[in-house]
Design an enzyme around this catalytic site. Structure first.
Site, PDB file in Angstrom:
ATOM      1  N   LYS A 199       0.855  -1.182   0.000  1.00  0.00           N
ATOM      2  CA  LYS A 199       0.000   0.000   0.000  1.00  0.00           C
ATOM      3  C   LYS A 199       0.891   1.231   0.000  1.00  0.00           C
ATOM      4  O   LYS A 199       1.694   1.445   0.909  1.00  0.00           O
ATOM      5  CB  LYS A 199      -0.905   0.005   1.228  1.00  0.00           C
ATOM      6  CG  LYS A 199      -1.745   1.267   1.308  1.00  0.00           C
ATOM      7  CD  LYS A 199      -2.822   1.165   2.342  1.00  0.00           C
ATOM      8  CE  LYS A 199      -3.614   2.456   2.403  1.00  0.00           C
ATOM      9  NZ  LYS A 199      -4.727   2.378   3.337  1.00  0.00           N
ATOM     10  N   LYS A 254      -2.103  -1.585  -3.957  1.00  0.00           N
ATOM     11  CA  LYS A 254      -2.985  -0.426  -3.939  1.00  0.00           C
ATOM     12  C   LYS A 254      -2.170   0.845  -3.993  1.00  0.00           C
ATOM     13  O   LYS A 254      -1.215   0.962  -3.230  1.00  0.00           O
ATOM     14  CB  LYS A 254      -3.787  -0.464  -2.636  1.00  0.00           C
ATOM     15  CG  LYS A 254      -4.629   0.751  -2.376  1.00  0.00           C
ATOM     16  CD  LYS A 254      -5.183   0.685  -0.982  1.00  0.00           C
ATOM     17  CE  LYS A 254      -5.892   1.977  -0.665  1.00  0.00           C
ATOM     18  NZ  LYS A 254      -6.369   2.044   0.666  1.00  0.00           N
TER      19      LYS A 254
END
Ligand code: PBG
Length: 329
Positions: A199, A254
């Protein structure tokens, strides 16, 4: 025979739609997409900040929305809460309060729609007065180990409420093994962990922070001491390896579209399923460009298929229902 013209004319296979369909290497199905749903503790359904066509739902409207998604072939939803500022504090304790909004929503959706998979984020940012994903320690930075204790309480609360997949999105070190052992020790051996393994500290989360109402809490502070530098790839592979060894069932990259290299590399290396999260900023850019006629609407499908082609087994996307409806027709 070596590849040579005219024996090899690659355009032959592209000559008609039926042929292109048959040779297509990547097919997108509704079950490849996961639908994020914002919820709030009010009876109305309102626009979720800057994201066109995305709403904050009441629990009953979320159930209807999820049911519609299921009818169109979507098999999992991811729920995100927008919490009243009055309930936020420095530790984000609303995040693990029994009967909080997310735990009620999980319970209600699961009771009404048991066949739908439910994913819930494990992180404190919807609940903290400063908008960070964890608890701030004495040095002014998010304290890793104290935060993990809070995340474990939240994980257990959501698992008890019937959540199928817990998705730690906080990027604390060691949280996967801590959550895994809490689950094992409390009668939840089958609850899956979807780790936001890679992330990035991305600029593409702005519309989401508006939708859950954490933007004004975070102000201009960054999450760079826990989310990854967007310049790094090797670090993502390390993050993924660690999360895998700590007991994650699924890994996630992500954002998605600007990180297809990370997706490809991770899905080549890991035997676990890898998901992609096409985040709010990606959605808002593409949606706005399509709505204003700057881009053709097939850009939406292209952006999602690109993730699947790059190795994503599933894609969390705010386009999930629109796309599923399109694929059904
Ligand atoms: C919270 C969380 C964020 C997103 C998912 N979970 C925001 C953040 O890390 O600041 C972003 C999703 C999106 O932009 O669509 N930890």
């Amino acid at each position: 025979m070596p590849l040579s013209f005219p024996y090899t004319r690659l355009r032959r296979n592209r000559k008609a739609a039926w042929s292109r369909d048959i040779i297509s290497e990547t097919k997108l199905m509704p079950s490849d997409m996961i639908l994020p749903i914002f919820i709030h503790d009010e009876e109305c359904k309102v626009n979720a900040g800057a994201m066109p066509g995305v709403y904050r739902h009441s629990i009953s409207s979320a159930i209807e929305y999820a049911a519609m998604a299921y009818e169109h072939g979507i098999r999992a939803i991811a729920i995100f809460p927008s919490i009243d500022d009055a309930l936020k504090n420095a530790t984000g304790s609303e995040g693990w309060r029994p009967q909080n909004l997310v735990s009620k929503a999980i319970y209600e959706i699961k009771s009404n729609l048991p066949q739908m998979g439910i994913i819930a984020d494990i992180a404190l940012d919807p609940y903290t007065s400063h908008g960070h994903d964890g608890i701030i320690g004495d040095n002014g930075d998010v304290d890793n180990d104290i935060t993990i204790e809070a995340l474990c309480r939240q994980a257990l609360l959501f698992a008890d409420a019937g959540c199928d997949i817990l998705a730690p999105s906080d990027m604390m070190d060691g949280r996967i093994s801590a959550i895994r052992s809490i689950l094992e020790n409390n009668g939840h051996p089958n609850v899956q962990i979807l780790s936001y393994a890679a992330k990035y500290a991305s600029n593409l989360y702005g519309p989401f922070r508006g939708a859950i109402g954490s933007n004004h809490n975070l102000r201009n502070n960054s999450k760079k001491t826990y989310q990854m530098d967007f310049a790094n790839l090797k670090e993502a592979l390390l993050e993924a390896k660690l999360d895998e060894s700590e007991g994650a069932d699924i890994l996630m990259v992500k954002p998605a579209g600007w990180y297809l290299d990370v997706l490809r590399e991770l899905s080549n290396r890991s035997d676990l399923p890898v998901f992609a999260y096409q985040v709010s900023g990606e959605y808002t850019m593409i949606r706005t460009a399509v709505d204003t006629g700057m881009l053709h609407e097939d850009s939406i499908l292209e952006s999602i298929i690109a993730c699947k082609r790059s190795g994503a087994r599933a894609i969390i996307t705010y386009f999930a229902l629109d796309c599923a409806i399109k694929l059904c027709n």
